[in-house]
Motif scaffolding. Structure first.
Motif, mmCIF file in Angstrom:
data_model
loop_
_atom_site.group_PDB
_atom_site.id
_atom_site.type_symbol
_atom_site.label_atom_id
_atom_site.label_comp_id
_atom_site.label_asym_id
_atom_site.label_seq_id
_atom_site.Cartn_x
_atom_site.Cartn_y
_atom_site.Cartn_z
ATOM 1 N N LEU A 42 0.908 -1.366 0.188
ATOM 2 C CA LEU A 42 0.000 -0.069 -0.015
ATOM 3 C C LEU A 42 0.703 1.240 -0.040
ATOM 4 N N SER A 43 1.964 1.104 0.709
ATOM 5 C CA SER A 43 2.907 2.284 0.566
ATOM 6 C C SER A 43 3.378 2.609 -0.590
ATOM 7 N N ARG A 44 3.723 1.531 -1.460
ATOM 8 C CA ARG A 44 4.424 1.592 -2.745
ATOM 9 C C ARG A 44 3.098 2.197 -3.522
ATOM 10 N N ALA A 45 1.791 1.713 -3.354
ATOM 11 C CA ALA A 45 0.747 2.308 -4.245
ATOM 12 C C ALA A 45 0.746 3.860 -4.070
ATOM 13 N N ALA A 46 0.724 4.118 -2.752
ATOM 14 C CA ALA A 46 0.582 5.690 -2.310
ATOM 15 C C ALA A 46 1.861 6.442 -2.916
ATOM 16 N N CYS A 93 -2.426 8.283 2.994
ATOM 17 C CA CYS A 93 -2.868 8.196 4.348
ATOM 18 C C CYS A 93 -3.099 6.956 4.975
ATOM 19 N N LEU A 94 -3.715 5.656 3.861
ATOM 20 C CA LEU A 94 -4.247 4.703 4.198
ATOM 21 C C LEU A 94 -3.113 3.683 4.932
ATOM 22 N N PRO A 95 -1.831 3.567 4.419
ATOM 23 C CA PRO A 95 -1.044 2.754 5.172
ATOM 24 C C PRO A 95 -0.915 3.153 6.515
ATOM 25 N N GLY A 96 -0.821 4.320 6.902
ATOM 26 C CA GLY A 96 -0.698 4.992 8.275
ATOM 27 C C GLY A 96 -1.993 4.381 9.155
ATOM 28 N N LEU A 97 -3.137 4.494 8.381
ATOM 29 C CA LEU A 97 -4.640 4.245 9.271
ATOM 30 C C LEU A 97 -4.506 2.880 9.547
ATOM 31 N N LEU A 98 -4.076 1.861 8.656
ATOM 32 C CA LEU A 98 -4.210 0.536 8.962
ATOM 33 C C LEU A 98 -3.020 0.257 10.031
ATOM 34 N N GLN A 99 -2.288 0.889 10.500
ATOM 35 C CA GLN A 99 -1.571 0.571 11.448
ATOM 36 C C GLN A 99 -1.823 0.871 12.866
ATOM 37 N N VAL A 220 5.748 2.443 17.982
ATOM 38 C CA VAL A 220 5.964 3.779 17.411
ATOM 39 C C VAL A 220 7.248 4.144 16.708
ATOM 40 N N VAL A 221 8.385 4.115 17.629
ATOM 41 C CA VAL A 221 9.594 4.125 17.260
ATOM 42 C C VAL A 221 10.164 3.536 15.952
ATOM 43 N N THR A 222 9.620 2.262 16.056
ATOM 44 C CA THR A 222 10.157 1.297 14.857
ATOM 45 C C THR A 222 9.239 1.657 13.695
ATOM 46 N N SER A 223 8.054 1.803 13.868
ATOM 47 C CA SER A 223 7.243 2.247 12.631
ATOM 48 C C SER A 223 7.624 3.545 12.083
ATOM 49 N N THR A 224 7.840 4.455 12.823
ATOM 50 C CA THR A 224 8.322 5.876 12.274
ATOM 51 C C THR A 224 9.524 5.653 11.486
ATOM 52 N N THR A 225 10.579 5.025 12.164
ATOM 53 C CA THR A 225 11.914 5.015 11.691
ATOM 54 C C THR A 225 11.480 4.296 10.153
ATOM 55 N N TRP A 226 11.050 3.165 10.322
ATOM 56 C CA TRP A 226 10.615 2.331 9.009
ATOM 57 C C TRP A 226 10.013 3.371 7.922
ATOM 58 N N SER A 227 8.987 4.089 8.443
ATOM 59 C CA SER A 227 8.316 5.080 7.567
ATOM 60 C C SER A 227 9.254 6.025 6.713
ATOM 61 N N VAL A 228 10.188 6.698 7.591
ATOM 62 C CA VAL A 228 11.098 7.767 6.986
ATOM 63 C C VAL A 228 12.146 6.940 6.024
ATOM 64 N N VAL A 229 12.689 5.797 6.241
ATOM 65 C CA VAL A 229 13.814 5.250 5.389
ATOM 66 C C VAL A 229 12.763 4.824 4.176
ATOM 67 N N GLU A 230 11.569 4.331 4.333
ATOM 68 C CA GLU A 230 10.509 3.968 3.062
ATOM 69 C C GLU A 230 10.238 5.087 2.351
ATOM 70 N N ARG A 231 9.835 6.019 2.911
ATOM 71 C CA ARG A 231 9.713 7.298 2.066
ATOM 72 C C ARG A 231 10.945 7.731 1.270
ATOM 73 N N ALA A 232 12.039 7.608 1.817
ATOM 74 C CA ALA A 232 13.091 8.264 1.172
ATOM 75 C C ALA A 232 13.482 7.215 0.238
ATOM 76 N N ALA A 233 13.315 5.944 -0.058
ATOM 77 C CA ALA A 233 13.526 4.996 -1.039
ATOM 78 C C ALA A 233 12.467 5.209 -2.168
ATOM 79 N N LEU A 234 11.009 5.351 -1.637
ATOM 80 C CA LEU A 234 10.036 5.249 -2.581
ATOM 81 C C LEU A 234 9.793 6.557 -3.541
ATOM 82 N N TYR A 235 10.082 7.573 -2.749
ATOM 83 C CA TYR A 235 9.941 9.069 -3.349
ATOM 84 C C TYR A 235 11.248 9.562 -4.015
ATOM 85 N N ARG A 236 12.248 8.834 -4.410
ATOM 86 C CA ARG A 236 13.452 9.293 -4.747
ATOM 87 C C ARG A 236 13.349 9.823 -6.282
#
Length: 236
Positions: A42-46, A93-99, A220-236
């Motif tokens: 879903l994050s990739r789709a977003a 928004c959906l990936p965050g809401l599902l967590q 929360v800390v693990t998920s937030t860290t994952w989100s930032v790394v994921e965004r950096a990779a997906l939105y390059r």
């Protein structure tokens, strides 16, 4: 609750040879990673939706020229364009809401003295010297420089570093993909507020970590860290 508690206990048993008394904490981190892996499609789709929204900017510019003197008609045309292209201005928004359910499940699990009518044995687990069912306030009462206090200090440092990186990443993304404007330089209703708050979202994690049980804070800390790394990779 009982099923999830058993899952955490089983994961902790598997990780115990590697992490010892902190095996339950490691199990929570692993559980968080599994949740994020499930949500990753879903994050990739977003991310694709966000890039598609950016690609619509030339068409939106044409609509702005055509309906610039009629703000209501322009706004309607922009929304219709997004609907036709199946692109949401608020994609992601959906990936965050599902967590959220997973977070609240952990919160209640480590806030309850009993589970299924029996003593909640998970509350006896720790991360180093900090109980997984404890909070920052409890650590402060025991002494800010005690074992539990130092665990929270380490978490706050991690969150602060991630928040700073997320802030810079969000500002860079917003500069590369400016918010849609509908007329006279005004943004679409709701989008302006979101874009102003977005870079600071990760800093709110500091508040969450301070008030929830340590187990939920780890999520929360693990998920937030994952989100930032994921965004950096997906939105390059």
């Amino acid at each position: 609750m009982s099923v999830f508690a058993n899952l955490v206990e089983q994961l902790a048993d598997l990780l115990q040879p590697l992490f010892g008394a902190s095996a339950a904490a490691a199990a929570i981190v692993l559980f968080t990673a599994l949740v994020r892996l499930l949500v990753h499609p879903l994050s990739r789709a977003a991310a694709r939706g966000q890039k598609a929204r950016t690609a619509l900017q030339p068409k939106i510019a044409e609509l702005r020229k055509k309906h610039g003197k009629n703000p209501e008609k322009l706004q309607r045309a922009v929304l219709e364009l997004h609907a036709e292209e199946k692109v949401s201005p608020l994609a992601g928004c959906l990936p965050g809401l599902l967590q959220v359910p997973a977070f609240f499940l952990l919160y209640h699990l480590f806030s309850s003295d009993t589970i299924g009518g029996e003593t909640n044995e998970l509350l006896g687990h720790q991360l180093l010297a900090a109980p997984l069912g404890g909070r920052w306030a409890d650590a402060l009462q025991a002494g800010p420089f005690g074992g539990a206090g130092l665990v929270y200090a380490g978490l706050f440092v991690v969150v602060a570093c991630v928040a700073v990186f997320s802030y810079r990443l969000s500002k860079r993304m917003m500069a590369a993909n400016p918010a849609v404007q509908v007329s006279g330089g005004e943004q679409m209703p709701g989008v302006g507020a979101v874009t102003k708050v977005m870079p600071f979202m990760s800093f709110f994690t500091l508040i969450t970590v301070a008030v929830v049980p340590l187990a939920a804070a780890l999520y929360v800390v693990t998920s937030t860290t994952w989100s930032v790394v994921e965004r950096a990779a997906l939105y390059r």
